[in-house]
Design a protein around this motif. Structure first.
Motif, mmCIF file in Angstrom:
data_model
loop_
_atom_site.group_PDB
_atom_site.id
_atom_site.type_symbol
_atom_site.label_atom_id
_atom_site.label_comp_id
_atom_site.label_asym_id
_atom_site.label_seq_id
_atom_site.Cartn_x
_atom_site.Cartn_y
_atom_site.Cartn_z
ATOM 1 N N THR A 155 0.865 -1.166 0.000
ATOM 2 C CA THR A 155 0.000 0.000 0.000
ATOM 3 C C THR A 155 0.907 1.223 0.000
ATOM 4 O O THR A 155 1.769 1.371 0.874
ATOM 5 C CB THR A 155 -0.901 0.017 1.249
ATOM 6 O OG1 THR A 155 -1.623 -1.205 1.287
ATOM 7 C CG2 THR A 155 -1.876 1.190 1.204
ATOM 8 N N ILE A 156 0.725 2.057 -1.008
ATOM 9 C CA ILE A 156 1.613 3.213 -1.194
ATOM 10 C C ILE A 156 0.778 4.489 -1.190
ATOM 11 O O ILE A 156 -0.285 4.551 -1.802
ATOM 12 C CB ILE A 156 2.336 3.106 -2.566
ATOM 13 C CG1 ILE A 156 3.078 1.759 -2.714
ATOM 14 C CG2 ILE A 156 3.271 4.291 -2.794
ATOM 15 C CD1 ILE A 156 4.234 1.553 -1.796
ATOM 16 N N THR A 157 1.294 5.503 -0.511
ATOM 17 C CA THR A 157 0.627 6.807 -0.535
ATOM 18 C C THR A 157 0.939 7.483 -1.868
ATOM 19 O O THR A 157 2.105 7.559 -2.262
ATOM 20 C CB THR A 157 1.152 7.694 0.617
ATOM 21 O OG1 THR A 157 0.984 6.982 1.842
ATOM 22 C CG2 THR A 157 0.425 9.029 0.663
ATOM 23 N N VAL A 161 6.130 4.427 2.447
ATOM 24 C CA VAL A 161 6.572 4.764 1.092
ATOM 25 C C VAL A 161 5.501 5.604 0.398
ATOM 26 O O VAL A 161 4.313 5.301 0.506
ATOM 27 C CB VAL A 161 6.848 3.489 0.256
ATOM 28 C CG1 VAL A 161 7.248 3.844 -1.168
ATOM 29 C CG2 VAL A 161 7.948 2.645 0.902
ATOM 30 N N ALA A 162 5.942 6.656 -0.310
ATOM 31 C CA ALA A 162 5.003 7.485 -1.079
ATOM 32 C C ALA A 162 5.582 7.781 -2.448
ATOM 33 O O ALA A 162 6.809 7.837 -2.625
ATOM 34 C CB ALA A 162 4.722 8.796 -0.345
ATOM 35 N N LEU A 163 4.674 7.951 -3.414
ATOM 36 C CA LEU A 163 5.044 8.448 -4.742
ATOM 37 C C LEU A 163 4.378 9.810 -4.871
ATOM 38 O O LEU A 163 3.180 9.942 -4.595
ATOM 39 C CB LEU A 163 4.532 7.491 -5.822
ATOM 40 C CG LEU A 163 4.907 7.853 -7.258
ATOM 41 C CD1 LEU A 163 6.416 7.699 -7.476
ATOM 42 C CD2 LEU A 163 4.176 6.936 -8.243
ATOM 43 N N LYS A 164 5.159 10.810 -5.259
ATOM 44 C CA LYS A 164 4.634 12.174 -5.200
ATOM 45 C C LYS A 164 4.833 12.921 -6.515
ATOM 46 O O LYS A 164 5.931 12.928 -7.075
ATOM 47 C CB LYS A 164 5.364 12.903 -4.062
ATOM 48 C CG LYS A 164 5.001 14.347 -3.925
ATOM 49 C CD LYS A 164 5.877 15.032 -2.886
ATOM 50 C CE LYS A 164 5.830 16.523 -3.096
ATOM 51 N NZ LYS A 164 6.410 16.960 -4.368
ATOM 52 N N GLY A 165 3.783 13.567 -6.982
ATOM 53 C CA GLY A 165 3.896 14.471 -8.123
ATOM 54 C C GLY A 165 4.381 15.835 -7.623
ATOM 55 O O GLY A 165 4.452 16.064 -6.413
ATOM 56 N N PRO A 166 4.696 16.738 -8.541
ATOM 57 C CA PRO A 166 5.217 18.045 -8.129
ATOM 58 C C PRO A 166 4.146 18.932 -7.504
ATOM 59 O O PRO A 166 2.973 18.829 -7.856
ATOM 60 C CB PRO A 166 5.700 18.652 -9.446
ATOM 61 C CG PRO A 166 4.864 17.985 -10.496
ATOM 62 C CD PRO A 166 4.596 16.598 -10.007
#
Ligand code: NAI
Length: 344
Positions: free
Chosen positions: A12-14, A72-77
């Motif tokens: 599960t990722i933010t 863990v997270a994946l982040k846009g700008p």
């Protein structure tokens, strides 16, 4: 330090889509990850100006709680107003989660910038202090001061991270980039700590380079550079320089790593000049997601996407507008998803 986990479980990722081109490249990245077979479920939260009215803050607690929980997270700008307005959400996030290591691989893609082909260097940038600590004051009207804060503790952990990274990734050399000839105390401290830390890693060659000379080496001999460890400001500038030589901000990935959490994001910003037009290059966020997959132990899915990127850029010569092509974000993503599926 986060450890790799077994690859036989789902994650599960933010996901923080961000603003500007953020939602467009985040959507493309989700599709490519799905095509790779990576087992990920997304917990979507946003931050920045668009949530400020609802939550009374640009970085709601539930975003931080989600990342702390998922690790863990994946982040846009996320855009930041210049010279006034709210503090950078990106900087606030790094500080709140103590994401002290900013890792930015600068690697050429086939056929994109032939002059710099073979570039494969990694910038490990200290992410929490230096002139970015936000310690600024107006001493008197017309005189402003920014304090460059450098501590032994942060120098030690970033140097250790760089050497451990070099060992783990089978790299040969770590170069500390500094300006200790002028800033003898602050940059001098980094240099001194680097030399001490290097002694604990006999298999990795230590090297030292002054930041202006390093900038020239990026242009003259980028393919001879390996792992670079440096302070926040120098790392920020060198990463964009690095992005420039391998094809621009549209392709360079990044990761912000801490002891308890990691946030993966592209080096580029929200690109308001092209937002909403469907022409952004999603490669940088996709490559950041590949770093994330390796961090999670999902090496099969990560390798699959990497092979597909090589194929799409090399053989298919697929290019979005930032690289002189005419593919839309959608067309590029479709082509990449097909290549990922075919390379399964
Ligand atoms: P930027 O990186 O957003 O854009 C610089 C140039 O590169 C623009 O011409 C843009 O169109 C182009 N570009 C960037 N990413 C691209 C992509 N994926 N595909 C195609 N072209 C791309 O930098 P800028 O304009 O200085 O900053 C815009 C906003 O982004 C600012 O509010 C800034 O604070 C924020 N920002 C956020 C970051 C983050 O969330 N980590 C990092 C850098 C800036």
């Amino acid at each position: 330090m986060l450890r790799y986990v077994a690859a036989d479980m789902s994650h599960t990722i933010t996901l923080i889509p961000g603003d500007g081109i953020g939602p467009e490249v985040a959507d493309a990245t989700k599709r490519v990850l799905q095509a790779s077979g990576a087992r990920i479920s997304w917990e979507v939260h946003n931050a920045g100006a668009e949530v400020a009215e609802k939550y009374g803050t640009t970085l709601p607690n539930e975003v931080l709680e989600s990342i702390r929980r998922n690790k863990v997270a994946l982040k846009g700008p996320i855009g930041t107003p210049i010279g006034k307005g709210f503090k950078s959400v990106n900087v606030a996030l790094r500080q709140a989660l103590d994401l002290y290591a900013n890792v930015r691989p600068i690697r050429s893609l086939p056929g994109v910038e032939p002059r710099f082909e073979g570039t494969d260097l990694v910038i490990v940038r200290e992410n929490t202090e230096d002139l970015y600590a936000g310690l600024e004051l107006m001493i008197m009207p017309g005189v402003a001061q920014s304090i460059k804060l450098i501590t032994e503790k942060c120098c030690k952990r970033i140097c250790e991270y760089a050497f451990e990274y070099a060992e783990r990734m089978n790299r040969k050399r770590v170069t500390v980039v500094h300006k200790a000839n002028i800033m003898k105390l602050s940059d001098g401290l980094l240099l001194e700590v680097f030399r001490q830390v290097a002694q604990g890693f006999p298999r990795i060659e230590p090297a030292e380079m002054i930041v202006d000379a390093c900038a020239m080496q990026f242009i003259k001999n980028a393919n001879k550079l390996d792992v670079i460890v440096t302070e926040n400001l120098y790392g920020d500038i060198l990463s964009d320089l690095g992005a420039g030589i391998v094809g621009g901000l549209g392709i360079v990935p990044g990761a912000n790593i801490g002891a308890d959490a990691a946030v993966f994001e592209a080096v580029h910003g929200s690109a308001p000049d092209i937002a909403g037009r469907g022409v952004a290059n999603p490669t940088a966020l996709i490559q950041s997601a590949v770093m994330m997959l390796h961090h999670l132990g999902e090496h099969v899915a990560g390798d699959k996407i990497e092979r597909a990127l090589t194929l799409v850029y090399g053989a298919n010569k697929a290019r979005t507008a930032d690289l002189g092509g005419s593919l839309t974000t959608e067309q590029f993503t479709e082509m990449l998803c097909d290549a990922v599926a075919q390379n399964g």
